[in-house]
Design an enzyme around this catalytic site. Sequence first.
Site, PDB file in Angstrom:
ATOM      1  N   ARG A  85      -4.019  -9.204 -20.339  1.00 24.95           N
ATOM      2  CA  ARG A  85      -5.022  -8.925 -21.377  1.00 24.95           C
ATOM      3  C   ARG A  85      -4.492  -7.961 -22.438  1.00 24.95           C
ATOM      4  O   ARG A  85      -5.065  -7.848 -23.511  1.00 24.95           O
ATOM      5  CB  ARG A  85      -6.340  -8.428 -20.750  1.00 24.95           C
ATOM      6  CG  ARG A  85      -6.290  -7.054 -20.175  1.00 24.95           C
ATOM      7  CD  ARG A  85      -7.537  -6.749 -19.372  1.00 24.95           C
ATOM      8  NE  ARG A  85      -8.725  -6.522 -20.179  1.00 24.95           N
ATOM      9  CZ  ARG A  85      -9.003  -5.380 -20.800  1.00 24.95           C
ATOM     10  NH1 ARG A  85      -8.176  -4.348 -20.722  1.00 24.95           N
ATOM     11  NH2 ARG A  85     -10.113  -5.253 -21.488  1.00 24.95           N
ATOM     12  N   ASP A 135     -11.300   0.831 -23.927  1.00 17.46           N
ATOM     13  CA  ASP A 135     -11.528   0.718 -22.488  1.00 17.46           C
ATOM     14  C   ASP A 135     -11.299   2.035 -21.758  1.00 17.46           C
ATOM     15  O   ASP A 135     -10.584   2.901 -22.245  1.00 17.46           O
ATOM     16  CB  ASP A 135     -10.521  -0.269 -21.877  1.00 17.46           C
ATOM     17  CG  ASP A 135     -10.975  -1.703 -22.025  1.00 17.46           C
ATOM     18  OD1 ASP A 135     -12.168  -1.921 -22.207  1.00 17.46           O
ATOM     19  OD2 ASP A 135     -10.104  -2.580 -21.959  1.00 17.46           O
ATOM     20  N   PRO A 149       0.827  -1.217   0.000  1.00 20.16           N
ATOM     21  CA  PRO A 149       0.000   0.000   0.000  1.00 20.16           C
ATOM     22  C   PRO A 149       0.855   1.259   0.000  1.00 20.16           C
ATOM     23  O   PRO A 149       0.372   2.345  -0.332  1.00 20.16           O
ATOM     24  CB  PRO A 149      -0.816  -0.116   1.294  1.00 20.16           C
ATOM     25  CG  PRO A 149      -0.152  -1.164   2.108  1.00 20.16           C
ATOM     26  CD  PRO A 149       0.634  -2.041   1.189  1.00 20.16           C
ATOM     27  N   GLU A 185       3.239  -7.373   8.332  1.00 19.95           N
ATOM     28  CA  GLU A 185       3.545  -5.944   8.154  1.00 19.95           C
ATOM     29  C   GLU A 185       4.341  -5.692   6.879  1.00 19.95           C
ATOM     30  O   GLU A 185       4.764  -4.571   6.612  1.00 19.95           O
ATOM     31  CB  GLU A 185       4.320  -5.407   9.366  1.00 19.95           C
ATOM     32  CG  GLU A 185       3.515  -5.347  10.644  1.00 19.95           C
ATOM     33  CD  GLU A 185       2.207  -4.570  10.469  1.00 19.95           C
ATOM     34  OE1 GLU A 185       2.244  -3.476   9.865  1.00 19.95           O
ATOM     35  OE2 GLU A 185       1.163  -5.077  10.915  1.00 19.95           O
TER      36      GLU A 185
HETATM   37  N1  SAM Z   1       2.144  -2.435   7.153  1.00 23.73           N
HETATM   38  C1  SAM Z   1       1.858  -2.232   5.760  1.00 23.73           C
HETATM   39  C2  SAM Z   1       1.562  -0.759   5.535  1.00 23.73           C
HETATM   40  O1  SAM Z   1       0.819  -0.177   6.306  1.00 23.73           O
HETATM   41  O2  SAM Z   1       2.019  -0.214   4.501  1.00 23.73           O
HETATM   42  C3  SAM Z   1       0.655  -3.044   5.346  1.00 23.73           C
HETATM   43  C4  SAM Z   1       0.955  -4.493   5.198  1.00 23.73           C
HETATM   44  S1  SAM Z   1      -0.407  -5.391   4.559  1.00 23.73           S
HETATM   45  C5  SAM Z   1      -1.287  -5.826   5.993  1.00 23.73           C
HETATM   46  C6  SAM Z   1       0.308  -6.920   4.062  1.00 23.73           C
HETATM   47  C7  SAM Z   1       0.601  -7.033   2.595  1.00 23.73           C
HETATM   48  O3  SAM Z   1      -0.573  -6.857   1.834  1.00 23.73           O
HETATM   49  C8  SAM Z   1       1.588  -6.039   2.024  1.00 23.73           C
HETATM   50  O4  SAM Z   1       2.927  -6.409   2.263  1.00 23.73           O
HETATM   51  C9  SAM Z   1       1.250  -6.085   0.551  1.00 23.73           C
HETATM   52  O5  SAM Z   1       1.869  -7.183  -0.074  1.00 23.73           O
HETATM   53  C10 SAM Z   1      -0.248  -6.333   0.561  1.00 23.73           C
HETATM   54  N2  SAM Z   1      -1.062  -5.124   0.341  1.00 23.73           N
HETATM   55  C11 SAM Z   1      -1.917  -4.579   1.235  1.00 23.73           C
HETATM   56  N3  SAM Z   1      -2.539  -3.527   0.721  1.00 23.73           N
HETATM   57  C12 SAM Z   1      -2.090  -3.378  -0.527  1.00 23.73           C
HETATM   58  C13 SAM Z   1      -2.364  -2.442  -1.572  1.00 23.73           C
HETATM   59  N4  SAM Z   1      -3.226  -1.437  -1.409  1.00 23.73           N
HETATM   60  N5  SAM Z   1      -1.714  -2.588  -2.748  1.00 23.73           N
HETATM   61  C14 SAM Z   1      -0.826  -3.585  -2.915  1.00 23.73           C
HETATM   62  N6  SAM Z   1      -0.526  -4.506  -1.963  1.00 23.73           N
HETATM   63  C15 SAM Z   1      -1.142  -4.405  -0.785  1.00 23.73           C
END
Ligand code: SAM
Length: 288
Positions: A198, A213, A129, A156
């Site tokens: 795609r 699209d 994220p 995390e």
């Molecule tokens: N502690 C991290 C933070 O706040 O940035 C969040 C970790 S999340 C619980 C666990 C995993 O979910 C991340 O390492 C990532 O691989 C994935 N993930 C969660 N949200 C995501 C998003 N919006 N985009 C891409 N991957 C995401």
Amino acid sequence: MRIDVVTIFPEYLDPLRHALLGKAIEQGKLQVGVHDLRQWANDGHKSVDDSPYGGGPGMVMKPEVWGPALDDVAAGRTATRELDSSLPHLNRPRHDEVEGIVAQPYGAPAQGVAQELEENLPLLIVPTPAGTPFTQADARAWSREEHVVFACGRYEGIDQRVIEDAAQRYRVREVSIGDYVLIGGEVAALVISEAIVRLIPGVLGNQRSHEEDSFSDGLLEGPSYTKPREWRGLSVPEVLTSGDHGRVDRWRHEQSLLRTAQRRPELLESAELSRSDREFLEKERGGA
Ligand code: SAM
């Protein structure tokens, strides 16, 4: 294209075998390998995470597990579960597929991208994220890649040194699929894979599908309708049944402008709008 996914939940990636991606596997346009991260764990419990330095809640994924996993996947040195297609699709063309369509590669890549492709390092996508937002422009650029690897974090996330170190063997991109937090990176890997695959030339039967699209011209696509003409007292817009292709194209473009203005006005700032587009939007704003 080859896609490798490293994860602690290999079953999560099963959707990659279905529908268009399954068909791309059958056609030999796509190979998918799924790797259980725990095969690189070296303690009796096969643990892949540990408590964070500096304290705080949650666990962080360990570099001693991720480092060798990414080394082996980059070098193609790993026993992998190769996904096969879920169903035979090859003899079942979709009704909108165009007979005899020739797969067209996109125009030449931008200079920086071309240079990176020449360096021949695989692309490592690390969903997080905290990454840069994944866009249709990324999907288009990455649809030219030969080898894409996803590192799916959990808890995390992954120790940051893994991502720094991986830059010696990969071109690394940390990307987010939206402003919300998922439990793990697997769903993000599915989202990004679908968007990329795609766009590989020849994967969509009808190339116009993706040229029209949302986001391909910087705007959202307008509404779509099919038969019957009347349904529960609601009619299909008259213009669509007029047989006048010029009017239909104009109406569709106007709907696309209107929808973008209503739902994603910020997109209009970077879209290439003609003078008549601007006049149309001004008139609509005046009338609203
Ligand atoms: N502690 C991290 C933070 O706040 O940035 C969040 C970790 S999340 C619980 C666990 C995993 O979910 C991340 O390492 C990532 O691989 C994935 N993930 C969660 N949200 C995501 C998003 N919006 N985009 C891409 N991957 C995401």
